[in-house]
Design a protein around this motif. Sequence first.
Motif, PDB file in Angstrom:
ATOM      1  N   LYS A 224     -42.719  32.270 -89.601  1.00  0.00           N
ATOM      2  CA  LYS A 224     -43.399  32.314 -90.922  1.00  0.00           C
ATOM      3  C   LYS A 224     -44.016  33.692 -91.154  1.00  0.00           C
ATOM      4  O   LYS A 224     -43.969  34.234 -92.256  1.00  0.00           O
ATOM      5  CB  LYS A 224     -44.526  31.271 -90.965  1.00  0.00           C
ATOM      6  N   ALA A 225     -44.632  34.232 -90.081  1.00  0.00           N
ATOM      7  CA  ALA A 225     -45.338  35.519 -90.216  1.00  0.00           C
ATOM      8  C   ALA A 225     -44.368  36.665 -90.486  1.00  0.00           C
ATOM      9  O   ALA A 225     -44.761  37.712 -90.989  1.00  0.00           O
ATOM     10  CB  ALA A 225     -46.130  35.808 -88.943  1.00  0.00           C
ATOM     11  N   ASN A 226     -43.130  36.441 -90.157  1.00  0.00           N
ATOM     12  CA  ASN A 226     -42.117  37.488 -90.294  1.00  0.00           C
ATOM     13  C   ASN A 226     -41.169  37.163 -91.443  1.00  0.00           C
ATOM     14  O   ASN A 226     -39.966  37.366 -91.350  1.00  0.00           O
ATOM     15  CB  ASN A 226     -41.368  37.623 -88.960  1.00  0.00           C
ATOM     16  N   GLN A 227     -41.734  36.633 -92.545  1.00  0.00           N
ATOM     17  CA  GLN A 227     -40.985  36.351 -93.783  1.00  0.00           C
ATOM     18  C   GLN A 227     -39.856  35.341 -93.599  1.00  0.00           C
ATOM     19  O   GLN A 227     -38.886  35.340 -94.339  1.00  0.00           O
ATOM     20  CB  GLN A 227     -40.365  37.654 -94.345  1.00  0.00           C
ATOM     21  N   CYS A 228     -39.952  34.487 -92.560  1.00  0.00           N
ATOM     22  CA  CYS A 228     -38.875  33.521 -92.249  1.00  0.00           C
ATOM     23  C   CYS A 228     -37.525  34.240 -92.125  1.00  0.00           C
ATOM     24  O   CYS A 228     -36.488  33.769 -92.620  1.00  0.00           O
ATOM     25  CB  CYS A 228     -38.785  32.425 -93.313  1.00  0.00           C
ATOM     26  N   ASN A 235     -33.114  35.128 -95.099  1.00  0.00           N
ATOM     27  CA  ASN A 235     -34.356  34.402 -94.827  1.00  0.00           C
ATOM     28  C   ASN A 235     -34.108  32.924 -95.117  1.00  0.00           C
ATOM     29  O   ASN A 235     -33.411  32.594 -96.068  1.00  0.00           O
ATOM     30  CB  ASN A 235     -35.477  34.931 -95.724  1.00  0.00           C
ATOM     31  N   ASP A 236     -34.701  32.049 -94.262  1.00  0.00           N
ATOM     32  CA  ASP A 236     -34.338  30.636 -94.415  1.00  0.00           C
ATOM     33  C   ASP A 236     -35.499  29.754 -94.895  1.00  0.00           C
ATOM     34  O   ASP A 236     -35.491  28.554 -94.688  1.00  0.00           O
ATOM     35  CB  ASP A 236     -33.740  30.098 -93.104  1.00  0.00           C
ATOM     36  N   GLY A 237     -36.505  30.357 -95.527  1.00  0.00           N
ATOM     37  CA  GLY A 237     -37.614  29.563 -96.052  1.00  0.00           C
ATOM     38  C   GLY A 237     -38.665  30.459 -96.679  1.00  0.00           C
ATOM     39  O   GLY A 237     -38.480  31.684 -96.756  1.00  0.00           O
ATOM     40  N   VAL A 238     -39.767  29.829 -97.105  1.00  0.00           N
ATOM     41  CA  VAL A 238     -40.858  30.627 -97.675  1.00  0.00           C
ATOM     42  C   VAL A 238     -41.647  31.225 -96.514  1.00  0.00           C
ATOM     43  O   VAL A 238     -42.318  30.505 -95.773  1.00  0.00           O
ATOM     44  CB  VAL A 238     -41.804  29.764 -98.542  1.00  0.00           C
ATOM     45  N   GLY A 239     -41.539  32.527 -96.374  1.00  0.00           N
ATOM     46  CA  GLY A 239     -42.258  33.183 -95.276  1.00  0.00           C
ATOM     47  C   GLY A 239     -43.380  34.045 -95.811  1.00  0.00           C
ATOM     48  O   GLY A 239     -43.623  34.113 -97.022  1.00  0.00           O
ATOM     49  N   TYR A 240     -44.067  34.701 -94.906  1.00  0.00           N
ATOM     50  CA  TYR A 240     -45.235  35.510 -95.271  1.00  0.00           C
ATOM     51  C   TYR A 240     -45.145  36.866 -94.586  1.00  0.00           C
ATOM     52  O   TYR A 240     -44.612  36.961 -93.481  1.00  0.00           O
ATOM     53  CB  TYR A 240     -46.521  34.788 -94.837  1.00  0.00           C
ATOM     54  N   ASN A 241     -45.699  37.876 -95.249  1.00  0.00           N
ATOM     55  CA  ASN A 241     -45.715  39.218 -94.670  1.00  0.00           C
ATOM     56  C   ASN A 241     -47.002  39.360 -93.857  1.00  0.00           C
ATOM     57  O   ASN A 241     -47.926  40.048 -94.248  1.00  0.00           O
ATOM     58  CB  ASN A 241     -45.663  40.243 -95.807  1.00  0.00           C
ATOM     59  N   TYR A 242     -47.063  38.653 -92.735  1.00  0.00           N
ATOM     60  CA  TYR A 242     -48.310  38.520 -91.978  1.00  0.00           C
ATOM     61  C   TYR A 242     -48.315  39.286 -90.654  1.00  0.00           C
ATOM     62  O   TYR A 242     -49.305  39.235 -89.932  1.00  0.00           O
ATOM     63  CB  TYR A 242     -48.547  37.038 -91.658  1.00  0.00           C
ATOM     64  N   LYS A 243     -47.213  39.948 -90.280  1.00  0.00           N
ATOM     65  CA  LYS A 243     -47.214  40.600 -88.964  1.00  0.00           C
ATOM     66  C   LYS A 243     -48.105  41.851 -88.973  1.00  0.00           C
ATOM     67  O   LYS A 243     -48.255  42.531 -89.994  1.00  0.00           O
ATOM     68  CB  LYS A 243     -45.790  41.018 -88.559  1.00  0.00           C
ATOM     69  N   ILE A 244     -48.645  42.152 -87.829  1.00  0.00           N
ATOM     70  CA  ILE A 244     -49.419  43.393 -87.677  1.00  0.00           C
ATOM     71  C   ILE A 244     -48.442  44.565 -87.762  1.00  0.00           C
ATOM     72  O   ILE A 244     -47.240  44.402 -87.503  1.00  0.00           O
ATOM     73  CB  ILE A 244     -50.179  43.387 -86.326  1.00  0.00           C
ATOM     74  N   THR A 245     -48.937  45.742 -88.112  1.00  0.00           N
ATOM     75  CA  THR A 245     -48.054  46.919 -88.128  1.00  0.00           C
ATOM     76  C   THR A 245     -48.092  47.601 -86.755  1.00  0.00           C
ATOM     77  O   THR A 245     -49.042  47.409 -85.986  1.00  0.00           O
ATOM     78  CB  THR A 245     -48.508  47.958 -89.180  1.00  0.00           C
ATOM     79  N   ASN A 246     -47.093  48.425 -86.511  1.00  0.00           N
ATOM     80  CA  ASN A 246     -47.040  49.147 -85.237  1.00  0.00           C
ATOM     81  C   ASN A 246     -48.214  50.123 -85.122  1.00  0.00           C
ATOM     82  O   ASN A 246     -48.733  50.356 -84.039  1.00  0.00           O
ATOM     83  CB  ASN A 246     -45.709  49.908 -85.129  1.00  0.00           C
ATOM     84  N   LEU A 247     -48.654  50.634 -86.281  1.00  0.00           N
ATOM     85  CA  LEU A 247     -49.799  51.553 -86.286  1.00  0.00           C
ATOM     86  C   LEU A 247     -51.061  50.817 -85.816  1.00  0.00           C
ATOM     87  O   LEU A 247     -51.769  51.282 -84.910  1.00  0.00           O
ATOM     88  CB  LEU A 247     -49.995  52.120 -87.699  1.00  0.00           C
ATOM     89  N   ASN A 248     -51.334  49.651 -86.416  1.00  0.00           N
ATOM     90  CA  ASN A 248     -52.519  48.881 -86.011  1.00  0.00           C
ATOM     91  C   ASN A 248     -52.406  48.404 -84.560  1.00  0.00           C
ATOM     92  O   ASN A 248     -53.397  48.388 -83.828  1.00  0.00           O
ATOM     93  CB  ASN A 248     -52.750  47.682 -86.937  1.00  0.00           C
TER      94      ASN A 248
END
Length: 385
Positions: A224-228, A235-248
């Motif tokens: 889910k956190a990776n946009q499904c 993409n196979d569902g409603v996902g979210y742009n929730y992953k941390i960035t490499n910078l953070n």
Amino acid sequence: MIKLHPPKLSNKTIKNVNKVLRSNWLSTSGKNISRLEVKLSKIHNVKYCCATINGTSALDLAIKSIKTDDNEEIITTGLSWISTVNALLYNNISPIFLNVSKDLNLNLDDLEKFIQNETYVKNKTLFNKKTNKKIIAVLFVNLYGKTLDIHRIKKIIKASKAKVYLIEDAAESLGAKYSGTKKTAGSLADISCLSFNANKIITSSCGGALLTNDTKIYKFSSHKANQCKKKNFYNDGVGYNYKITNLNATILLSELQYLNKKIKKKKNIIEKYSTFFKKNEKVKLLNYDKDGTNNWLINVKIVSKKKITKKIISYLEKNNIEARPIFIPFTELKYLKKYQKYRTKNLKNIVENCISLPSGTELKTKEIKKVSNSIINFVNEKIKN
Ligand SMILES: Cc1ncc(COP(=O)(O)O)c(C=O)c1O
């Protein structure tokens, strides 16, 4: 100004950030994300970690991963940062607000009473007698970094004989130990959520994580956190742009090296406050625990019949000291009034005249002395009861 809890990044971290900026790996891919996830899993001795862009998204994923329909409820505290309850509302889950104890954490006697007297069990599922809705979880918070007796919470849930998830909002308690144990907070609930927001003990400006030992919950959350994303552009569902960035993630990985040092400093700071306030009966340290189970904001309650929160905060401000009031209880917020409350009548009184004091890890002894003396002067000058 003696600030409440300023961030402090090491020179090494700044160098590492420079390196990653030059590398151009700034988005949600990059090796430091998985390195961070391994490191956080190790620190907490859990199987899985999904690093997120903030603590709120980790909480949202936690709820999404256990809900089965829109008509469910979760028992939680009446006092926390707003993300705790909003994560439920994003998912159409109704909160049931319980009172807090003097240390501002969920009152476990009330939790026990609520489950014993206000619920019933059918097919191993817990139902609320009042609404006949399913209660799927208890969501507790280590508020202001102070932990709870997790074994007691687990016992209470076990005694219900129903399947009830235990979710821990450990956003404020990174590195603390559960009360009465040597186990790290974030390690013993079914799902725990962390935050690395700029005011926390370790920060990456923004960042969070979901921790669990449950393979299904982990797989669901990280997908889910990776946009499904199944594969590139599919993409196979409603996902979210929730992953941390490499910078953070780079900032966090670097800063986590200093966690134990910072916890030691915190312990020292709270012990000093405790010594300065020892003989003053009108100043009560709220979340002091000799075992070092709190590691974020240090709070005091001023014993007074009058409401003095605003006055003392402005008095301290005039002395170049930043302090702040405790969160407003959820039960006092208009948009949350419609939700069920249980024995929360005196919640407002518990919170009254409580303030958070400067608690940053770089606080000097002379600054702690100045804060303590200013509070004692205020109390001696202004409080006559
Ligand atoms: C108790 C609590 N829960 C959740 C959060 C949400 O974390 P974030 O700000 O990283 O979204 C915070 C704080 O910032 C918090 O203090």
